[in-house]
Scaffold this active site. Structure first.
Site, PDB file in Angstrom:
ATOM      1  N   ASP A   1     -91.690  32.314  19.558  1.00  0.00           N
ATOM      2  CA  ASP A   1     -92.318  31.039  18.729  1.00  0.00           C
ATOM      3  C   ASP A   1     -91.621  29.870  18.508  1.00  0.00           C
ATOM      4  O   ASP A   1     -90.747  29.484  17.012  1.00  0.00           O
ATOM      5  CB  ASP A   1     -92.476  32.402  17.374  1.00  0.00           C
ATOM      6  CG  ASP A   1     -92.838  31.442  16.017  1.00  0.00           C
ATOM      7  OD1 ASP A   1     -93.624  30.692  16.234  1.00  0.00           O
ATOM      8  OD2 ASP A   1     -92.510  32.291  14.898  1.00  0.00           O
TER       9      ASP A   1
ATOM     10  N   ASN B   1     -91.618  24.034  13.662  1.00  0.00           N
ATOM     11  CA  ASN B   1     -90.613  22.766  13.832  1.00  0.00           C
ATOM     12  C   ASN B   1     -89.709  22.826  13.387  1.00  0.00           C
ATOM     13  O   ASN B   1     -88.790  22.046  13.466  1.00  0.00           O
ATOM     14  CB  ASN B   1     -91.434  21.551  12.876  1.00  0.00           C
ATOM     15  CG  ASN B   1     -92.881  21.178  13.150  1.00  0.00           C
ATOM     16  OD1 ASN B   1     -92.759  20.441  14.088  1.00  0.00           O
ATOM     17  ND2 ASN B   1     -94.500  21.936  12.761  1.00  0.00           N
TER      18      ASN B   1
ATOM     19  N   SER C   1     -86.499  27.671  16.545  1.00  0.00           N
ATOM     20  CA  SER C   1     -87.479  28.648  17.877  1.00  0.00           C
ATOM     21  C   SER C   1     -87.233  29.756  17.442  1.00  0.00           C
ATOM     22  O   SER C   1     -85.883  30.666  17.905  1.00  0.00           O
ATOM     23  CB  SER C   1     -87.119  28.021  19.000  1.00  0.00           C
ATOM     24  OG  SER C   1     -87.412  25.912  19.486  1.00  0.00           O
TER      25      SER C   1
ATOM     26  N   ASP D   1     -99.730  28.523  15.445  1.00  0.00           N
ATOM     27  CA  ASP D   1     -99.705  29.582  14.747  1.00  0.00           C
ATOM     28  C   ASP D   1     -99.944  29.895  13.525  1.00  0.00           C
ATOM     29  O   ASP D   1    -100.326  31.319  13.251  1.00  0.00           O
ATOM     30  CB  ASP D   1     -97.506  29.164  14.128  1.00  0.00           C
ATOM     31  CG  ASP D   1     -97.877  27.679  13.530  1.00  0.00           C
ATOM     32  OD1 ASP D   1     -98.861  27.242  13.268  1.00  0.00           O
ATOM     33  OD2 ASP D   1     -97.708  27.664  12.774  1.00  0.00           O
TER      34      ASP D   1
HETATM   35  N1  ADP Z   1     -81.379  30.850   8.992  1.00  0.00           N
HETATM   36  C1  ADP Z   1     -82.309  29.751   8.656  1.00  0.00           C
HETATM   37  N2  ADP Z   1     -82.111  29.423   9.247  1.00  0.00           N
HETATM   38  C2  ADP Z   1     -83.025  27.954   8.832  1.00  0.00           C
HETATM   39  N3  ADP Z   1     -84.226  27.937   7.976  1.00  0.00           N
HETATM   40  C3  ADP Z   1     -84.086  29.045   7.527  1.00  0.00           C
HETATM   41  C4  ADP Z   1     -82.828  30.132   7.056  1.00  0.00           C
HETATM   42  N4  ADP Z   1     -83.792  31.356   6.367  1.00  0.00           N
HETATM   43  C5  ADP Z   1     -84.973  30.662   6.126  1.00  0.00           C
HETATM   44  N5  ADP Z   1     -84.666  29.588   6.174  1.00  0.00           N
HETATM   45  C6  ADP Z   1     -86.020  28.999   6.171  1.00  0.00           C
HETATM   46  O1  ADP Z   1     -86.726  28.810   6.493  1.00  0.00           O
HETATM   47  C7  ADP Z   1     -87.935  27.787   7.211  1.00  0.00           C
HETATM   48  C8  ADP Z   1     -88.004  27.700   8.335  1.00  0.00           C
HETATM   49  O2  ADP Z   1     -88.763  28.557   8.497  1.00  0.00           O
HETATM   50  P1  ADP Z   1     -89.954  29.476   9.825  1.00  0.00           P
HETATM   51  O3  ADP Z   1     -90.620  30.157   9.506  1.00  0.00           O
HETATM   52  O4  ADP Z   1     -88.897  29.296  11.325  1.00  0.00           O
HETATM   53  O5  ADP Z   1     -89.965  27.879   9.976  1.00  0.00           O
HETATM   54  P2  ADP Z   1     -91.003  26.832  11.474  1.00  0.00           P
HETATM   55  O6  ADP Z   1     -92.137  28.291  12.151  1.00  0.00           O
HETATM   56  O7  ADP Z   1     -91.941  25.964  10.785  1.00  0.00           O
HETATM   57  O8  ADP Z   1     -89.797  26.341  12.332  1.00  0.00           O
HETATM   58  C9  ADP Z   1     -87.014  26.514   6.359  1.00  0.00           C
HETATM   59  O9  ADP Z   1     -87.445  25.801   6.278  1.00  0.00           O
HETATM   60  C10 ADP Z   1     -85.961  27.594   5.915  1.00  0.00           C
HETATM   61  O10 ADP Z   1     -86.656  26.851   4.398  1.00  0.00           O
HETATM   62  C1  PAZ Z   2     -98.852  23.502   9.672  1.00  0.00           C
HETATM   63  C2  PAZ Z   2     -98.127  23.288  10.794  1.00  0.00           C
HETATM   64  C3  PAZ Z   2     -97.106  22.192  10.591  1.00  0.00           C
HETATM   65  C4  PAZ Z   2     -97.274  24.682  10.370  1.00  0.00           C
HETATM   66  O1  PAZ Z   2     -95.943  24.512  11.311  1.00  0.00           O
HETATM   67  P1  PAZ Z   2     -94.846  25.701  10.718  1.00  0.00           P
HETATM   68  O2  PAZ Z   2     -94.483  24.889   9.669  1.00  0.00           O
HETATM   69  O3  PAZ Z   2     -95.046  26.739  11.288  1.00  0.00           O
HETATM   70  O4  PAZ Z   2     -93.468  24.464  11.877  1.00  0.00           O
HETATM   71  C5  PAZ Z   2     -98.684  23.480  12.171  1.00  0.00           C
HETATM   72  O5  PAZ Z   2     -99.430  24.630  11.986  1.00  0.00           O
HETATM   73  C6  PAZ Z   2     -99.648  22.667  12.290  1.00  0.00           C
HETATM   74  O6  PAZ Z   2     -98.998  21.888  13.278  1.00  0.00           O
HETATM   75  N1  PAZ Z   2    -100.900  22.193  12.535  1.00  0.00           N
HETATM   76  C7  PAZ Z   2    -101.618  21.772  13.331  1.00  0.00           C
HETATM   77  C8  PAZ Z   2    -102.426  21.289  12.180  1.00  0.00           C
HETATM   78  C9  PAZ Z   2    -103.836  21.933  11.158  1.00  0.00           C
HETATM   79  O7  PAZ Z   2    -102.954  23.200  11.415  1.00  0.00           O
HETATM   80  O8  PAZ Z   2    -104.214  21.230  11.260  1.00  0.00           O
HETATM   81  K     K Z   3     -95.807  27.358   8.811  1.00  0.00           K
END
Ligand code: ADP
Ligand code: PAZ
Ligand code: K
Length: 279
Positions: A6, A9, A12, A101
């Site tokens: 998964d 941004n 990962s 996602d």
């Molecule tokens: N251990 C961690 N490392 C990094 N970010 C974390 C952690 N725990 C919580 N967070 C929070 O979770 C967010 C990332 O969540 P996540 O759902 O993985 O984001 P994305 O899917 O956008 O990468 C970060 O912006 C931060 O606020």
């Molecule tokens: C809105 C998001 C940036 C959220 O990403 P995430 O916070 O999970 O990293 C992602 O779902 C995305 O790039 N969407 C494309 C634009 C849209 O959903 O309209």
């Molecule tokens: K999100």
């Protein structure tokens, strides 16, 4: 073993799932901008037979990842948002533009509830609704907690909101910059979710179960006034339902499915909304 990825941004996330027993054997995460290299928190590819990927980071992140993994594993499924899947119709004007996602979350949420509102609290906070009958109606995107703080450039981005703090304290006025920003950002996120959720239910005349996922789900959950359930594997569950590979998945048993929490009463929500409009 199945490797599920998964790619968000920020982070990962990966997990290894046993193909025979459907149990989760290992989990990990790495920064999305980092490269896969030995020594970092990456899975053992020698035992992986198939890979399923959700990616919302830049396309070159996906290309690099697939190039690296395809040297070791033959079967790689990459999820895409489509106009229709599993009885759900995508509400976007250009369905392929909906973040995958979000789409995967909607697919899992609908299978669990038959109509719901999904919230993913990651880099961005996204909200989507799918109505009973399977119509996805679109949603909302706001910056996530960390992004909101970064945008203020007040040097508070590295100071996380203390998850142990009592929620009433997090909602109280800050008496220093760090608290003022943290509390303000938290209030912005939670009140937007509370309000948008009630507006969605009101305008569609249906009380939808509310599901939360993402890195900040636990923290955000504590500030919500409406009943909801947390499902940390909700995006992974969407991969399971699009590309079922185990016997349990083929029968619709998705990983970590939470108990359905009964949503708030529609009349109560309408009363709460009317009150906010009186002020
Ligand atoms: N251990 C961690 N490392 C990094 N970010 C974390 C952690 N725990 C919580 N967070 C929070 O979770 C967010 C990332 O969540 P996540 O759902 O993985 O984001 P994305 O899917 O956008 O990468 C970060 O912006 C931060 O606020
Ligand atoms: C809105 C998001 C940036 C959220 O990403 P995430 O916070 O999970 O990293 C992602 O779902 C995305 O790039 N969407 C494309 C634009 C849209 O959903 O309209
Ligand atoms: K999100």
């Amino acid at each position: 073993m199945i490797l599920d990825l998964d790619i968000g941004n920020t982070l990962s996330k990966w997990r290894l799932k046993d193909r025979q027993t459907s149990s989760i054997r290992a989990r990990g995460a790495m920064w999305t901008r980092d490269e896969w290299r030995s020594g970092s928190d990456i899975p053992d590819l020698d035992i992986v037979e198939a890979i399923r990927i959700s990616n919302v980071a830049r396309p070159d992140v996906l290309e690099d990842t697939v190039r690296l993994l395809s040297r070791r594993v033959d079967t790689i499924h990459i999820a895409h948002s489509t106009a229709e899947a599993l009885g759900i119709r995508n509400g976007y004007d250009a369905p392929e533009r909906l973040g995958v996602d979000r789409w995967l979350g909607v697919l899992s949420g609908y299978q669990l509830t038959g109509g719901c509102c999904t919230v993913d609290c990651g880099s961005a906070i996204t909200m989507d609704a799918v109505l009973p009958g399977g119509q996805h109606i679109g949603g909302y995107i706001i910056p996530g907690l960390r992004l909101m703080k970064e945008s203020l450039k007040l040097g508070t981005r590295k100071v996380a909101i203390d998850p142990e703090q009592d929620v009433l304290h997090i909602l109280s006025p800050g008496t220093n910059t760090v608290d003022a920003v943290n509390h303000g950002v938290y209030m912005a996120a939670t009140s937007a979710i509370n309000r948008l959720y009630m507006e969605l239910c009101d305008s569609h005349g249906v009380s939808l179960p509310l599901l939360l996922t993402g890195g900040d789900a636990e923290l955000v959950s504590r500030g919500l006034r409406v009943p909801h359930a947390r499902w940390s594997d909700m995006v992974y569950a969407g991969l399971e339902s699009l590309f079922p590979l185990t016997a349990a998945e083929a029968q619709g048993q998705l990983a970590g499915m939470p108990e359905i929490v009964a949503p708030a009463d529609l009349t109560e929500m309408r009363r709460a909304l009317a009150f906010t409009q009186l002020l």
